[in-house]
Enzyme design. Structure first.
Site, short mmCIF file in Angstrom:
data_model
loop_
_atom_site.label_atom_id
_atom_site.label_comp_id
_atom_site.label_asym_id
_atom_site.label_seq_id
_atom_site.Cartn_x
_atom_site.Cartn_y
_atom_site.Cartn_z
N HIS A 131 188.70 86.04 24.85
CA HIS A 131 188.38 87.46 24.66
C HIS A 131 189.53 88.28 25.27
CE1 HIS A 131 186.23 91.26 25.49
NE2 HIS A 131 185.32 90.88 24.62
N ASP A 207 185.73 82.18 32.27
CA ASP A 207 185.03 83.32 31.72
C ASP A 207 183.64 82.84 31.31
OD1 ASP A 207 183.95 85.36 30.24
OD2 ASP A 207 185.74 85.71 29.01
N GLN A 210 179.87 84.14 27.99
CA GLN A 210 179.04 83.58 26.91
C GLN A 210 178.31 82.32 27.35
OE1 GLN A 210 178.32 84.93 24.11
NE2 GLN A 210 179.82 86.58 24.14
N LYS A 233 174.90 90.34 29.05
CA LYS A 233 174.80 89.23 28.10
C LYS A 233 173.86 88.15 28.62
CE LYS A 233 179.58 89.75 26.52
NZ LYS A 233 179.62 90.41 25.22
N CYS A 375 186.93 91.29 19.67
CA CYS A 375 187.86 91.38 20.79
C CYS A 375 188.57 90.05 21.04
CB CYS A 375 187.16 91.85 22.06
SG CYS A 375 186.43 93.47 21.92
C1 LIG Z 1 183.87 85.62 26.29
C2 LIG Z 1 183.78 87.07 26.65
N1 LIG Z 1 184.52 87.56 27.64
C3 LIG Z 1 184.47 88.85 28.00
C4 LIG Z 1 183.64 89.74 27.37
C5 LIG Z 1 183.62 91.17 27.82
O1 LIG Z 1 182.40 91.54 28.38
P1 LIG Z 1 182.20 92.98 28.98
O2 LIG Z 1 182.44 93.93 27.85
O3 LIG Z 1 180.80 93.03 29.45
O4 LIG Z 1 183.19 93.18 30.07
C6 LIG Z 1 182.84 89.27 26.32
C7 LIG Z 1 181.93 90.16 25.58
O5 LIG Z 1 182.27 91.05 24.87
C8 LIG Z 1 182.92 87.92 25.95
O6 LIG Z 1 182.19 87.45 24.94
#
Ligand SMILES: Cc1ncc(COP(=O)(O)O)c(C=O)c1O
Lengths: 417, 153
Positions: A131, A207, A210, A233, A375
């Site tokens: 991401h 990370d 997910q 999430k 993203c």
């Molecule tokens: C794997 C992963 N990392 C980071 C994010 C970013 O999350 P957040 O927008 O809550 O910071 C997401 C979700 O959009 C994600 O799926």
């Protein structure tokens, strides 16, 4: 509510009944929520914990001595304890830093730990399936420190390409990878990667955005060094994220944002930062959100993480098989075709129909999915796609959700065919 | 709730399936402008031949959803052959069409600001306003054209 890891006691329909939003009717149909990878829905237990906090206990934390202020502090710190237990943080709540979201957690990692420990000649190794939250902060760090950012490629069958990993690991000080791809559903071999990183004298950050709500996560067992995730999430509210690292690492990290709350002392000639997690929590923290996250964690534990894995695994397998049978290749799955090391995130490419249009048609069926690049533009580029339609499951999902998804997809195929 | 048929009119599907004015023009002399919608990844490259104040030819490449592609195709058909001045007016009218919903939402029952009979096939895109997130898809080509015209010597 069911409790513990007892498969027989887990009933997704009971989870469903706990989620107010799932009672909504949209376009004369009850809602089919397949966008948990984007954000999950909240059970009443979470919403009520936050409301109770605001109604009865709201006060600023770590400041005043009156009763409600002490209760607010206890509620906030109680959430920290709950999160520490959830991931089995070896040093307990003293290792849990609350942030705004996992994006902020990555910025904390890069701008505090990264800036202090990385420089020219050092490498941060990420992967092509990250991401943007695990890419952009490293590019920003590169601008200020000269650190190199390197990518692990992704194979044609949607896995990390580890065939040349020892060469890729040269000069790597930090390996930073996702636990599960938010586009492909691919689950990465975190334990193996941790061993690899440590063998090369590097640290590993995961990370968990997910993964933590969809599989048990034990940082000791995985032997990782940093785990970052996001409340919304995992059945929690927005506005709260988590940064975990071992106490020894945290103690050496310079402060990130400055202001009240993160100091031990401020004089006219300078300041002394606080120690522990508060050193990284400048200003009034998201108290109600932390309380909500604590409730979410307890709710997930009540369901049993192993039950959630089992349930989502079954749903995913069923959906993958039926999508293939129903559309015979007209709908291509962008991700592993079976449930081996893969979670309940299913990206689709509908032949000849743009993801926006697919999602629009699905909306008419009350189906919530996400069209777009999620993203993860380097990954989309890797597979020559501008966007996909992504359906994703949560503990409240049912096979009936897949029925409606397939019905809507069939309509889209017919309409644009 | 808005209906799918309001959005995906037959004219729109037709322009999506067989877009008009696809291709490139030699640039120079043609003006080449790129438009990009970072949110959904839609892209358009527009080529304009302008001679003596008239848009004598226009071609485009790119990719995107049915709304952005159909809107681009309908736009090309509308402005090709128009004077630059008239094209500017067409852009304004189209922008108006895409914002009409705000006024109708506020004062229900009031007539729309754009006379649909005066804009030909473009009227097919009127349904887009009921789907606010899709307005930016419909606007992409038009914003790109507007930028191209602003770049005219
Ligand atoms: C794997 C992963 N990392 C980071 C994010 C970013 O999350 P957040 O927008 O809550 O910071 C997401 C979700 O959009 C994600 O799926």
């Amino acid at each position: 509510m069911a409790s513990g890891d007892d498969v027989t006691s887990f009933d997704p329909r009971r989870v469903r009944a706990d989620i107010p939003q799932l009672n909504r009717v949209i376009n004369d149909r009850s809602i089919t929520y397949l966008d948990t990878a984007s954000t999950s829905l909240q059970p009443r237990a979470v919403l009520e914990a936050m409301t109770r906090y605001y109604e009865l206990r709201h006060a600023n934390v770590h400041r005043a001595v009156y009763q409600t202020a002490e209760e607010a502090t206890a509620a906030y710190e109680g959430a920290r304890d709950a999160v520490a237990g959830f991931i089995n943080a070896p040093g307990g709540s003293g290792e849990i830093v609350f942030t705004k979201n996992v994006t902020e957690s990555f910025n904390l990692l890069a701008k505090s730990w990264g800036a202090a420990n990385l420089g020219p000649g050092d490498v941060v190794l990420v992967s092509e399936m990250e991401h943007h939250a695990n890419i952009v902060p490293w590019f920003q760090l590169r601008e200020t420190t000269g650190v190199e950012v390197r990518f692990i490629p992704v194979t044609d069958d949607f896995r990390l390409d580890l065939s040349d990993i020892d060469a890729l690991m040269k000069d790597v000080k930090l390996l930073s990878v996702t636990g599960m791809s938010n586009v492909l559903g691919t689950i990465t071999p975190v334990r193996e990667l941790a061993r690899l990183a440590h063998r090369h004298g590097a640290l590993i950050a995961v990370d968990g955005a997910q993964s933590v709500a969809h599989a048990p996560t034990d940082v000791v067992d995985l032997d990782v060094d940093f785990l970052l995730f996001t409340g919304h999430k995992m059945l929690g509210p927005t506005g709260i994220g988590v940064f975990w690292t071992r106490e020894a690492i945290l103690a050496d990290m310079p402060p990130f944002l400055g202001g009240g709350g993160m100091i031990a002392d401020v004089r006219t000639d300078g300041y002394t930062p606080a120690s522990g997690p508060t050193r990284f929590e400048a200003g009034t923290p998201p108290i109600a959100e932390a309380v909500g996250l604590g409730a979410a964690v307890r709710y997930l534990e009540g369901l049993g993480m192993a039950n959630i894995v089992f349930h989502e695994h079954a749903l995913t397998g069923d959906a993958l098989t039926r999508l293939e049978l129903e559309f015979q290749g007209r709908v291509r799955i962008i991700g592993p075709p079976d449930t081996t090391a893969r979670g309940g995130v299913i990206s689709l490419d509908v032949d000849g129909v743009h993801p926006h249009d697919v999602a629009q048609v699905l909306d008419q069926f009350g189906v919530c999915v996400r069209p777009g690049h999620h993203c993860a533009k380097p990954l989309m580029r890797r597979f020559g796609l501008a966007a996909t339609v992504r359906a994703s499951f949560g503990p409240y999902s049912l096979a009936g959700d897949t029925d409606v998804l397939i019905e809507g997809l069939a309509h889209a195929v017919k309409m644009f065919g | 709730m808005s209906n799918l048929e309001d959005l995906y009119r037959e004219i729109i599907l037709d322009h999506y399936r067989s877009p008009r004015n696809r291709g490139e023009l030699a640039s120079p002399p043609a003006i080449r402008v790129e438009g990009f919608n970072p949110l959904c990844g839609d892209e358009i490259v527009l080529y304009l031949d302008v001679n003596d104040g008239v848009v004598t030819d226009l071609k485009m490449t790119g990719h995107g959803c049915s709304i952005s592609q159909a809107s681009a195709s309908l736009m090309g058909a509308a402005v090709k052959g128009q004077t630059v001045e008239k094209a500017r007016a067409t852009i304004l009218t189209f922008k108006q069409l895409m914002t009409d919903h705000e006024s109708t939402l506020e004062h229900d029952g009031e007539p729309a600001k754009v006379d649909l009979r005066s804009i030909g096939e473009l009227a097919a895109l009127q349904g887009v306003v009921k789907f606010p997130v899709r307005i930016k898809c419909a606007m992409l080509a038009w914003n790109t054209l507007s930028q191209g015209i602003d770049e005219l010597p």
